[in-house]
Design a protein around this motif. Sequence first.
Motif, PDB file in Angstrom:
ATOM      1  N   GLN A  78      39.539  19.666  40.208  1.00 28.31           N
ATOM      2  CA  GLN A  78      39.044  18.428  39.609  1.00 28.31           C
ATOM      3  C   GLN A  78      37.954  17.782  40.463  1.00 28.31           C
ATOM      4  O   GLN A  78      36.907  17.375  39.954  1.00 28.31           O
ATOM      5  CB  GLN A  78      40.203  17.444  39.396  1.00 28.31           C
ATOM      6  CG  GLN A  78      41.096  17.810  38.232  1.00 28.31           C
ATOM      7  CD  GLN A  78      41.951  16.644  37.783  1.00 28.31           C
ATOM      8  OE1 GLN A  78      43.171  16.683  37.904  1.00 28.31           O
ATOM      9  NE2 GLN A  78      41.345  15.599  37.245  1.00 28.31           N
ATOM     10  N   LEU A 106      33.630  12.887  32.800  1.00 31.49           N
ATOM     11  CA  LEU A 106      34.784  12.023  32.576  1.00 31.49           C
ATOM     12  C   LEU A 106      36.037  12.840  32.278  1.00 31.49           C
ATOM     13  O   LEU A 106      37.126  12.524  32.774  1.00 31.49           O
ATOM     14  CB  LEU A 106      34.499  11.062  31.417  1.00 31.49           C
ATOM     15  CG  LEU A 106      33.443   9.988  31.675  1.00 31.49           C
ATOM     16  CD1 LEU A 106      33.091   9.271  30.375  1.00 31.49           C
ATOM     17  CD2 LEU A 106      33.919   8.986  32.713  1.00 31.49           C
ATOM     18  N   CYS A 110      39.200  12.764  35.166  1.00 34.23           N
ATOM     19  CA  CYS A 110      40.244  11.833  34.725  1.00 34.23           C
ATOM     20  C   CYS A 110      41.617  12.239  35.250  1.00 34.23           C
ATOM     21  O   CYS A 110      41.986  13.421  35.214  1.00 34.23           O
ATOM     22  CB  CYS A 110      40.273  11.781  33.201  1.00 34.23           C
ATOM     23  SG  CYS A 110      41.502  10.633  32.558  1.00 34.23           S
ATOM     24  N   SER A 138      45.611  10.394  40.852  1.00 33.98           N
ATOM     25  CA  SER A 138      45.183   9.010  40.635  1.00 33.98           C
ATOM     26  C   SER A 138      44.652   8.405  41.930  1.00 33.98           C
ATOM     27  O   SER A 138      43.633   7.704  41.937  1.00 33.98           O
ATOM     28  CB  SER A 138      46.344   8.169  40.092  1.00 33.98           C
ATOM     29  OG  SER A 138      46.762   8.637  38.829  1.00 33.98           O
ATOM     30  N   VAL A 141      41.229  10.072  42.700  1.00 36.46           N
ATOM     31  CA  VAL A 141      40.164   9.558  41.826  1.00 36.46           C
ATOM     32  C   VAL A 141      39.725   8.170  42.284  1.00 36.46           C
ATOM     33  O   VAL A 141      38.535   7.836  42.242  1.00 36.46           O
ATOM     34  CB  VAL A 141      40.641   9.524  40.363  1.00 36.46           C
ATOM     35  CG1 VAL A 141      39.658   8.755  39.479  1.00 36.46           C
ATOM     36  CG2 VAL A 141      40.800  10.944  39.828  1.00 36.46           C
ATOM     37  N   LYS A 270      45.348  14.407  29.821  1.00 41.08           N
ATOM     38  CA  LYS A 270      44.612  13.374  30.552  1.00 41.08           C
ATOM     39  C   LYS A 270      44.969  11.963  30.090  1.00 41.08           C
ATOM     40  O   LYS A 270      45.412  11.739  28.965  1.00 41.08           O
ATOM     41  CB  LYS A 270      43.105  13.581  30.343  1.00 41.08           C
ATOM     42  CG  LYS A 270      42.560  14.905  30.850  1.00 41.08           C
ATOM     43  CD  LYS A 270      42.673  15.024  32.357  1.00 41.08           C
ATOM     44  CE  LYS A 270      41.975  16.264  32.871  1.00 41.08           C
ATOM     45  NZ  LYS A 270      42.115  16.435  34.322  1.00 41.08           N
ATOM     46  N   ASN A 271      44.716  11.032  30.993  1.00 42.51           N
ATOM     47  CA  ASN A 271      44.847   9.608  30.700  1.00 42.51           C
ATOM     48  C   ASN A 271      43.581   9.168  29.953  1.00 42.51           C
ATOM     49  O   ASN A 271      42.621   8.693  30.554  1.00 42.51           O
ATOM     50  CB  ASN A 271      45.010   8.828  32.013  1.00 42.51           C
ATOM     51  CG  ASN A 271      45.270   7.361  31.792  1.00 42.51           C
ATOM     52  OD1 ASN A 271      45.005   6.820  30.723  1.00 42.51           O
ATOM     53  ND2 ASN A 271      45.782   6.698  32.808  1.00 42.51           N
ATOM     54  N   THR A 272      43.587   9.336  28.639  1.00 47.54           N
ATOM     55  CA  THR A 272      42.362   9.128  27.866  1.00 47.54           C
ATOM     56  C   THR A 272      41.936   7.657  27.811  1.00 47.54           C
ATOM     57  O   THR A 272      40.757   7.363  27.641  1.00 47.54           O
ATOM     58  CB  THR A 272      42.531   9.674  26.434  1.00 47.54           C
ATOM     59  OG1 THR A 272      43.702   9.108  25.830  1.00 47.54           O
ATOM     60  CG2 THR A 272      42.689  11.187  26.464  1.00 47.54           C
ATOM     61  N   PHE A 274      42.013   5.812  30.373  1.00 39.79           N
ATOM     62  CA  PHE A 274      41.232   5.695  31.600  1.00 39.79           C
ATOM     63  C   PHE A 274      39.830   6.276  31.402  1.00 39.79           C
ATOM     64  O   PHE A 274      38.848   5.746  31.936  1.00 39.79           O
ATOM     65  CB  PHE A 274      41.941   6.425  32.738  1.00 39.79           C
ATOM     66  CG  PHE A 274      41.243   6.303  34.061  1.00 39.79           C
ATOM     67  CD1 PHE A 274      41.411   5.178  34.849  1.00 39.79           C
ATOM     68  CD2 PHE A 274      40.412   7.315  34.532  1.00 39.79           C
ATOM     69  CE1 PHE A 274      40.772   5.055  36.068  1.00 39.79           C
ATOM     70  CE2 PHE A 274      39.772   7.201  35.752  1.00 39.79           C
ATOM     71  CZ  PHE A 274      39.951   6.069  36.524  1.00 39.79           C
ATOM     72  N   ILE A 275      39.702   7.375  30.643  1.00 48.08           N
ATOM     73  CA  ILE A 275      38.382   7.934  30.351  1.00 48.08           C
ATOM     74  C   ILE A 275      37.503   6.903  29.664  1.00 48.08           C
ATOM     75  O   ILE A 275      36.340   6.697  30.035  1.00 48.08           O
ATOM     76  CB  ILE A 275      38.501   9.195  29.462  1.00 48.08           C
ATOM     77  CG1 ILE A 275      39.205  10.332  30.201  1.00 48.08           C
ATOM     78  CG2 ILE A 275      37.112   9.659  29.003  1.00 48.08           C
ATOM     79  CD1 ILE A 275      39.377  11.592  29.372  1.00 48.08           C
ATOM     80  N   LEU A 278      36.616   4.077  32.142  1.00 49.80           N
ATOM     81  CA  LEU A 278      35.656   4.521  33.148  1.00 49.80           C
ATOM     82  C   LEU A 278      34.267   4.674  32.545  1.00 49.80           C
ATOM     83  O   LEU A 278      33.263   4.295  33.160  1.00 49.80           O
ATOM     84  CB  LEU A 278      36.118   5.855  33.751  1.00 49.80           C
ATOM     85  CG  LEU A 278      35.462   6.293  35.066  1.00 49.80           C
ATOM     86  CD1 LEU A 278      35.848   5.343  36.190  1.00 49.80           C
ATOM     87  CD2 LEU A 278      35.879   7.717  35.419  1.00 49.80           C
ATOM     88  N   GLY A 291      36.780   9.932  25.665  1.00 51.26           N
ATOM     89  CA  GLY A 291      38.215   9.690  25.745  1.00 51.26           C
ATOM     90  C   GLY A 291      38.894   9.818  24.400  1.00 51.26           C
ATOM     91  O   GLY A 291      40.000  10.367  24.294  1.00 51.26           O
TER      92      GLY A 291
END
Length: 327
Positions: A78, A106, A110, A138, A141, A270-272, A274-275, A278, A291
């Motif tokens: 990543q 992204l 993520c 996390s 990132v 993924k934590n979409t 958060f995408i 961001l 996202g």
Amino acid sequence: MKRLSSSAVLPISMISGALFYIVGRELPLAPAAKGDILHCIEVLQPALLFCMLFVAFCKVSPRDLKPRRLHLWLALIQCLSFSLLCLLLWLYPNTEYRLVIEALLLALICPTATACSVVTQKLGGDAGITTSYTILISALVAVIAPLLLPIATSRHGMAFLPTFLLIIKKVFPILLAPLFLAWTIELLLPKIHRRILSIHNLAFYMWAVALALAISVTVRALYHSHVPGIHILGIALATLAACIMQFWIGKRIGSRYGLRMEGGQALGQKNTIFIIWLGYTFLSPISATAGGFYSIWHNVINSWQLYQHAHAQPPQQGQRTDTNTNQ
């Protein structure tokens, strides 16, 4: 009445979420009423996510959270891919493919979805492994994004510490608070803890409701984005490629450690939310649509995995009850 198959729950949830927005948009409601509905969804989403994670984490013991060699390989992939894409945007800031590269950036950096443990448990895997990686990536990132995003965006005035704290504030409360609450309940109120564990699939069906709300918000964002169709198509294809690639790579690496499914989920899911955040905060509203698309793709893959798991032959005695099937 026949129980609804787990593999059908996520597609039904996604379709319901999309229809909820489409039908709601056509209803003759006052703008204030529609605004109230949107506000309720914004409040309900994190609350539902918190409850879902709390239930899921009741099955995770503190001793299950330990770093593994698998985690290091996934984190390296990543961080390295994110660094290379940031360098590419720095070298070619005016490229016509910038939005597609931003979408890939992204999707690759993520963190793992906080709900990953729920799907991992449903697939019969070790939720402690994916939860440990979610916490690790996390934190990484939160460090690497403030360092490299100014290179990708040419925003050299972006200070490290405020950006670091913004990301920490966005990710960690919803992840760590239910984890510590679950452990506290197990320690102080063991009867309640056992009662929660006795309710099968509770976290999974909470996730289905949360997914319907997330898809509804995604459809709304895409409808109001006013992005040219060619850009939308490029972002959709880029996120689809990133999603398939990350599930595949995660499974390949996980196979080396007997954790094929856990590796795929940790890297692919993924934590979409958060995408989207961001993208809006540091890149552009257009790239933030990545996202929404990624949310669709990884849930389609999860639905397929659940279908395969439900129809897989039961493992022989002494064989690890892994959930993975060849894809």
